[in-house]
Structures are given as structure tokens and as C-alpha cells.
Write a protein that holds these residues in place. Structure first.
Motif, PDB file in Angstrom:
ATOM      1  N   GLN A 128     -11.366  -1.198   2.129  1.00  0.00           N
ATOM      2  CA  GLN A 128     -11.632  -0.968   3.541  1.00  0.00           C
ATOM      3  C   GLN A 128     -10.427  -0.294   4.183  1.00  0.00           C
ATOM      4  OE1 GLN A 128     -12.615  -4.740   5.313  1.00  0.00           O
ATOM      5  NE2 GLN A 128     -14.196  -5.206   3.795  1.00  0.00           N
ATOM      6  N   ASP A 156      -8.978  -0.831   7.079  1.00  0.00           N
ATOM      7  CA  ASP A 156      -8.007  -1.750   7.668  1.00  0.00           C
ATOM      8  C   ASP A 156      -7.139  -2.393   6.594  1.00  0.00           C
ATOM      9  OD1 ASP A 156     -10.089  -3.267   6.627  1.00  0.00           O
ATOM     10  OD2 ASP A 156     -10.128  -4.704   8.280  1.00  0.00           O
ATOM     11  N   GLN A 157      -7.692  -2.587   5.397  1.00  0.00           N
ATOM     12  CA  GLN A 157      -6.894  -3.120   4.300  1.00  0.00           C
ATOM     13  C   GLN A 157      -5.847  -2.104   3.838  1.00  0.00           C
ATOM     14  OE1 GLN A 157     -10.046  -3.966   1.519  1.00  0.00           O
ATOM     15  NE2 GLN A 157     -10.263  -6.094   2.219  1.00  0.00           N
ATOM     16  N   PRO A 197     -14.387   3.819   1.243  1.00  0.00           N
ATOM     17  CA  PRO A 197     -15.184   3.473   2.431  1.00  0.00           C
ATOM     18  C   PRO A 197     -15.723   4.688   3.174  1.00  0.00           C
ATOM     19  CG  PRO A 197     -12.853   3.172   2.898  1.00  0.00           C
ATOM     20  CD  PRO A 197     -12.956   3.460   1.426  1.00  0.00           C
TER      21      PRO A 197
END
Length: 305
Positions: A11, A13-14, A267
Motif C-alpha cells: 500500500q 501509505d506503507q 497498488p
């Protein structure tokens, strides 16, 4: 310092968390991308940086590998984790092997930047058909519904206008290929099988013999001509070079910014396919530092300097 298998995360944000953590702790977080250390990849890298392909225009990389048998093998993977991702995402699940080497050729994050990605995907039929033919009734796999496109094709645009094509296909029958192609104003290289056509060496509309360019081998492959280990020796090259950099206190050949960039298609390709091919912006994980020159894969032997 940390080395991570690919993909480094799943992801956006990761990916940002890893970039922030690496910067805050001043510890390297690099993806252990062995394909960047393949002999052909490192030779093309040096040739590209020496200008043999002219101004670079386009490249291509892939992970096209028939994994159907392995994904349904109860002993090969620890549980069905790899097959289960085909029930959750539609995009390119494994872009790193193809993206990494081409990004190195083009100095992505070192003078150019991956800006956007546009992806399309085929129907998801391969795994279900394989299960129908090979898996007995009552097998746990019959509870799964596969949505991952059998073939995903993505186009990455760079800040300099270059184009990188990425492909992913692990659920249909075909020979193994990472494509590994690079083209510029003076010619082109394509792998699987390796072949080259550059001016002025080739002018008869026929592919040339890439083995004749051994003088352009990277110093790692000249010093370790017959490396041990798997994947044709690239695994050994990765470990040797990483240990060398850590032992000498050098910046590794690629870093957390590269790992995040090479993984972003996971993603973003999924989102693009869901949006019927709408372009998705690739974050600038370097926060503008990509405009500055810095070291990368095309190194000199530090112990002979």
C-alpha cells in the motif's frame, strides 16, 4: 540496516512509512532486488550510461513466469499466500524484477523520475482453468474466487517523457521472460533471448550477437566470472555487493526511495485497472531529491580505487 524481499509493501501509505522510518533512523532500507545484478542487466546498464544507445526513449520489464503448478502445490509455498493475492488485487503483483533494472538504466530517482502509471488487465481465467483440470473436489482452493488479471500491462511515464512498459503474468502457459528491453536514438536491446541492434554496429536490419559486448561487463562480473548460487549468479552478486557496501560504509547501489518507486505499481496498477486505465500519479518518494545526481548501480570497484 534492513533488506526486504519484493514487493517491499503493498500500500502507498506503507511505502511512505518505510521512507519516513529510513530517513528518521538514518538506516538503509533496501529491496533485495537480485535481477538488478544479472549479467545482462549490468552490461546493458554500463552501455546505456556510456551512450551506446543514444538518448534513452523507452524500456520494458516483466515478470512473466508460469507459476500455476507452484501456486497449487501445498508444499512449495508456506500456505496458499501467493495464490490468495489473486483473490484480492487485479494489478501487477510483482513489478520489481522488471522495473528495477530499467529504472537503473534510466537513472530513475537520479536525474529522472517515474511520474504516472496507466494499466490495463485481461480477464482472470488461468488459475480457475488450472484448478478445474488438476485439483480434486474438496480442495480448499475451490473456495477461492480469482480476480487478478492473467496479464497486466502498464505504461509508466517519466519526468523526461520516457516510457517504461511493465507486464505481469503468472497464471497462463508461456516461457519465462523478464523482457528486459531498452531503446534509444542509436538502437535497442531485447532479452529472452538476448539480442542487440545499435548503430553503427548493425545496419542490415538483423539482430546482432550480444555476447560480442563482453568488454562492457560490470566489474562485479569480471571479478566473479563464475559466481555460485541460484538464478545464474545474480543472488551471489547481490549479497556480495551489499556486504561490501556495508563493510566499507558505502551507500548501497539502491535505497528506500528506489524500493518504494519500484513497488508503487502494485497498488497503483490495481487502481488504474479498476478505473478503466485512468492514469495514477506515482508519488515522489525522494521529495525532490531525484533532480540531483547521486550514486547508483553503475559503480567502480571501491577496493581498487
Amino acid at each position: 540496516h534492513v533488506g526486504v524481499e519484493c514487493p517491499i509493501a503493498l500500500q502507498l501509505d506503507q511505502l511512505w512509512e518505510l521512507v519516513d522510518l529510513s530517513e528518521r533512523t538514518r538506516r538503509h532500507c533496501m529491496q533485495l532486488e537480485n535481477c538488478c545484478y544479472g549479467r545482462n542487466e549490468m552490461r546493458v546498464l554500463r552501455m546505456a550510461h556510456a551512450g551506446l544507445f543514444g538518448d534513452l526513449l523507452h524500456g520494458a520489464g516483466a515478470y512473466n513466469h508460469d507459476l500455476r503448478g507452484l501456486m497449487f502445490d501445498p508444499d512449495y509455498y508456506e500456505g496458499p499466500w501467493r495464490r490468495l493475492w489473486h483473490t484480492r488485487l487485479r494489478g501487477d503483483l510483482y513489478p520489481n524484477h522488471g522495473f528495477g533494472p530499467v529504472a537503473n538504466y534510466m537513472d530513475i530517482n537520479r536525474g529522472d523520475r517515474a511520474v504516472s502509471i496507466t494499466s490495463v488487465g485481461s480477464p482472470a481465467l488461468g488459475l480457475a482453468e488450472y484448478r478445474e483440470k488438476h485439483m480434486p473436489a474438496g480442495d480448499p482452493s475451490w473456495k477461492e474466487t480469482y480476480i487478478e488479471s492473467d496479464r497486466t500491462i502498464s505504461l509508466v511515464q517519466t519526468a523526461k517523457g520516457r516510457v517504461i512498459r511493465l507486464e505481469h503474468d503468472v497464471s497462463t502457459p508461456h516461457p519465462y521472460s523478464r523482457i528486459n528491453s531498452l531503446g534509444g536514438t542509436k538502437g535497442v536491446f531485447e532479452d529472452y533471448p538476448a539480442r542487440i541492434y545499435i548503430e553503427p554496429d548493425h545496419t542490415n536490419d538483423s539482430w546482432g550477437d550480444f555476447s560480442k559486448y563482453q568488454d562492457w561487463d560490470h566489474w562485479l562480473w569480471k571479478e566473479h566470472a563464475n559466481p555460485p548460487g541460484g538464478h545464474g549468479g545474480m543472488d551471489y552478486m547481490l549479497v556480495f555487493r551489499l556486504m561490501q557496501c556495508m563493510r566499507l560504509g558505502l551507500v548501497p547501489d539502491f535505497d528506500v526511495y528506489d524500493a518504494a518507486t519500484w513497488t508503487a505499481p502494485v497498488p497503483l496498477s490495481h487502481l488504474s485497472i479498476k478505473a478503466k486505465g485512468a492514469p495514477q500519479q506515482i508519488p515522489d518518494f525522494t521529495r525532490g531529491e531525484w533532480k540531483k545526481a547521486r550514486s547508483g548501480m553503475d559503480s567502480e570497484d571501491p577496493e581498487k580505487a
